[in-house]
Design an enzyme around this catalytic site. Sequence first.
Site, short mmCIF file in Angstrom:
data_model
loop_
_atom_site.label_atom_id
_atom_site.label_comp_id
_atom_site.label_asym_id
_atom_site.label_seq_id
_atom_site.Cartn_x
_atom_site.Cartn_y
_atom_site.Cartn_z
N ASP A 19 0.97 -0.87 0.26
CA ASP A 19 -0.08 0.09 0.23
C ASP A 19 0.58 0.96 -0.06
OD1 ASP A 19 -2.26 1.79 0.61
OD2 ASP A 19 -1.57 1.75 2.18
N ASP A 55 -0.17 5.33 0.83
CA ASP A 55 -0.01 5.88 2.01
C ASP A 55 -0.16 5.28 3.19
OD1 ASP A 55 -0.56 8.85 2.94
OD2 ASP A 55 -2.42 8.64 2.02
MG LIG Z 1 -3.26 2.76 3.31
#
Ligand SMILES: [Mg+2]
Length: 310
Positions: free
Chosen positions: A28, A30
């Site tokens: 992932d 962010d």
């Molecule tokens: Mg995230």
Amino acid sequence: MQPLTNILNLNIEEYKKLFDGIEVIVTDCDGVLWVDNEPIPGSAEMINEFRNQGKKIIFLTNNSTKHREHFLIKLNRLGFIAEKQDIVSSASIVVSFLKRKGFNKKVYLIGSTGLARELKDAGINHLEIGPDVIIHNNLYKTVDTFHADPEVGAVVVGFDEHFSYVKLLKAASYLNKQSCIFLATNKDERFPISSKIVVPGTGAIVKSIETVSQKAAILLGKPSSYVVKTLVDDYGVQPMRCLIIGDNCKTDILMGSRSGLKTLLVLSGLTKLPEVEAWKNSSNRDDSEFVPDYYVAKLGDLVKFVKKVA
Ligand SMILES: [Mg+2]
């Protein structure tokens, strides 16, 4: 190994056993690599080190507002070795889904420029995005002048700051046609932008269209199994040989648990350790899907450890 192990507590044999079986690292963005525009120290070094060790890296984001070119520029600026094909966004999964279906009609798009560009790049036609409001403050006039485009065969919903009553009316009208496909990039309720102002996310838009159309959208972002299907079909990923790294147990880790990926939670983003411990100790069996195999405070903490065991 029991779930919820601090990965730094593995001994050399355990670590080698885990990583020798891993071919692909899905990360992932962010909360793992950066928070907004601030890089999380050590993440770039660790991801690049995984790549040096021969792992394939896939950057996976639920954010549909930006084109993958935008993410590529950001990744490279923050020191990550990456190419466009290494990035999978919920917008690119929409494209992959429609391509797989042999979709050759038009999309009624509720979304922003990133999603619109991904569709255009793939040769999928869509109606215009941007503001669409009541004509002359008159609902009847607005209804009278709306002529549904017969070519529309899908309603695609991502984040759209111009979402309006008129767009709701049009989306639901297109969905009245039985064959019309209804896709959502994600169902996040809110943006964590401000502690005082509630900033509605894509989920709020999706739900309002679901309410009026009385149809359920197909969710294509994490934790949907379509993400894993895309990784398998388009990238040749074998779930059992894949590690997903995420900061959100309700999207990243849940998807990994359900699809048989190894899961690593970093505590540099959304989910905090006490929440995970509560799920681990919960009597509700569904909660166990939120519990990762491993956790670490932040990805960069693995650098020294990995170099030591390499
Ligand atoms: Mg995230």
